[in-house]
Design a protein around this motif. Structure first.
Motif, PDB file in Angstrom:
ATOM      1  N   ILE A 105      -2.110   8.661   1.214  1.00  0.00           N
ATOM      2  CA  ILE A 105      -1.185   7.673   1.755  1.00  0.00           C
ATOM      3  C   ILE A 105      -0.323   7.047   0.669  1.00  0.00           C
ATOM      4  O   ILE A 105       0.426   6.113   0.932  1.00  0.00           O
ATOM      5  CB  ILE A 105      -1.937   6.564   2.522  1.00  0.00           C
ATOM      6  CG1 ILE A 105      -2.928   5.850   1.601  1.00  0.00           C
ATOM      7  CG2 ILE A 105      -2.649   7.135   3.725  1.00  0.00           C
ATOM      8  CD1 ILE A 105      -3.676   4.714   2.278  1.00  0.00           C
ATOM      9  N   ASP A 232      -7.942   3.899   6.733  1.00  0.00           N
ATOM     10  CA  ASP A 232      -6.846   3.353   7.536  1.00  0.00           C
ATOM     11  C   ASP A 232      -7.326   2.208   8.412  1.00  0.00           C
ATOM     12  O   ASP A 232      -6.639   1.190   8.562  1.00  0.00           O
ATOM     13  CB  ASP A 232      -6.212   4.448   8.401  1.00  0.00           C
ATOM     14  CG  ASP A 232      -4.924   3.987   9.057  1.00  0.00           C
ATOM     15  OD1 ASP A 232      -3.979   3.638   8.329  1.00  0.00           O
ATOM     16  OD2 ASP A 232      -4.872   3.954  10.299  1.00  0.00           O
ATOM     17  N   ARG A 236      -6.184  -1.857   8.414  1.00  0.00           N
ATOM     18  CA  ARG A 236      -5.698  -2.514   9.636  1.00  0.00           C
ATOM     19  C   ARG A 236      -6.541  -3.740   9.975  1.00  0.00           C
ATOM     20  O   ARG A 236      -6.005  -4.768  10.416  1.00  0.00           O
ATOM     21  CB  ARG A 236      -5.696  -1.518  10.797  1.00  0.00           C
ATOM     22  CG  ARG A 236      -4.658  -0.426  10.640  1.00  0.00           C
ATOM     23  CD  ARG A 236      -4.596   0.497  11.839  1.00  0.00           C
ATOM     24  NE  ARG A 236      -3.635   1.557  11.635  1.00  0.00           N
ATOM     25  CZ  ARG A 236      -2.325   1.447  11.822  1.00  0.00           C
ATOM     26  NH1 ARG A 236      -1.823   0.278  12.230  1.00  0.00           N
ATOM     27  NH2 ARG A 236      -1.512   2.462  11.613  1.00  0.00           N
ATOM     28  N   ARG A 255       2.694  -1.707   2.256  1.00  0.00           N
ATOM     29  CA  ARG A 255       1.801  -2.513   3.105  1.00  0.00           C
ATOM     30  C   ARG A 255       2.175  -3.988   2.964  1.00  0.00           C
ATOM     31  O   ARG A 255       1.460  -4.774   2.334  1.00  0.00           O
ATOM     32  CB  ARG A 255       0.335  -2.301   2.698  1.00  0.00           C
ATOM     33  CG  ARG A 255      -0.216  -0.924   3.018  1.00  0.00           C
ATOM     34  CD  ARG A 255      -0.662  -0.843   4.463  1.00  0.00           C
ATOM     35  NE  ARG A 255      -1.234   0.462   4.776  1.00  0.00           N
ATOM     36  CZ  ARG A 255      -1.843   0.761   5.909  1.00  0.00           C
ATOM     37  NH1 ARG A 255      -1.945  -0.162   6.843  1.00  0.00           N
ATOM     38  NH2 ARG A 255      -2.313   1.964   6.118  1.00  0.00           N
TER      39      ARG A 255
END
Length: 311
Positions: A105, A232, A236, A255
């Motif tokens: 990522i 992930d 979150r 982010r």
């Protein structure tokens, strides 16, 4: 002698089809031009290559001698052209890259984007897995190169691997930008971290094992808000204020809902290396991907003080 590849190509095509008209059509060349090429070739060689009769063309003894050699010469010329094309523009090829999810990522996403923009016709295959598994994939030839976060694990017997250290990456404490329990850019001790609601990774993560060992070594017990999540999901949950998490600094790229503090007392980091088999000569496309990854890693280190280049 001024014999050239176009003459040989015309000769081979006439021999293959047994007909000047069909050969000229296959070569997208006017028939008189093809006839002149063959006549010129015959004069240069001092021998007739075809028996010409109405409705029938056959190779002479000289033509039969020349044909396999001409075919080899044309095949070699085509191979050279393809190889030079790869070197000049990488018009084709394949790269099988392996990397842990935490790098896919960030570093990997940037490297693949840059590589694909420059070489869109190269096939790219990505394998996401832990470092130990990726070393096994390298050993059996399932991937060409891999980014790994540990280089001191066992290498399968009979396999020679090379690890190129790229980056040293700090582990940071992340929290929600909307409900920040830590000051952005500050430092936080392991003792303070133990008092905060912590979102812990699944036990398969090397990062989870490292954090558990750090808490045990400091005789601390973390306050777990949630455990067992993947990367992930962890990010979150943090964004929504469920708790804080310890993650590699690189995952914070793009982010904006997260804030971070550097972990101190003790500081923790991991080394990111580029691994490949040292007994296998890389294809041109693979070598170019390695160059792009190294360049991207250097760029990443310049943007974040928590990441240090090892190149």
């Amino acid at each position: 002698m001024a014999m050239n590849l176009e003459q040989l190509r015309g000769f081979v095509e006439v021999a293959r089809l047994g007909h000047f008209t069909r050969a000229s059509e296959a070569l997208h060349l006017a028939q008189p031009s093809l006839s002149r090429q063959i006549s010129t070739l015959e004069r240069e060689l001092g021998a007739e290559l075809f028996h010409r009769a109405r409705g029938h063309i056959a190779l002479t003894a000289a033509g039969e001698t020349l044909l396999p050699r001409a075919q080899r010469m044309l095949a070699e010329a085509d191979a050279i052209r393809d190889e030079m094309g790869e070197l000049a523009g990488l018009r084709r090829g394949r790269v099988r890259l392996g990397a842990p999810p935490t790098l896919c990522i960030s570093l990997v996403a940037e490297a693949i984007s840059s590589f694909h923009a420059a070489h869109p016709n190269v096939d790219l295959h990505l394998t996401e897995s832990g470092s130990r598994r990726l070393v096994e994939e390298l050993a059996v030839g399932a991937v060409d190169i891999a980014l790994v976060t540990q280089s001191d694990g066992p290498t399968p017997a009979g396999v020679s691997l090379t690890h190129m250290p790229l980056l040293s990456e700090e582990l940071v404490v992340v929290s929600s930008a909307a409900a920040t329990p830590v000051t952005h850019g500050a430092s936080i001790s392991l003792a303070h971290l133990a008092t905060l609601p912590l979102i812990a990774f699944d036990e398969s993560y090397e990062l989870r094992a490292a954090m558990d060992a750090a808490f045990r070594s400091a005789d601390l017990t973390p306050t777990l808000a949630l455990e067992g999540a993947e990367m992930d999901a962890v990010l979150r949950f943090v964004e929504r204020g469920v708790g804080v998490a310890v993650v590699p600094a690189m995952v914070l790229f793009d982010r904006p809902l997260l804030r971070s503090a550097r972990l101190a007392h003790p500081a923790m980091s991991r080394t990111i290396s580029l691994a490949h088999r040292s007994d296998v000569t890389p294809a041109v496309a693979v070598a170019e991907m390695r160059r792009v990854i190294v360049s991207t890693a250097a760029d990443v280190a310049e943007r974040d003080p928590a990441i240090t280049s090892l190149l």
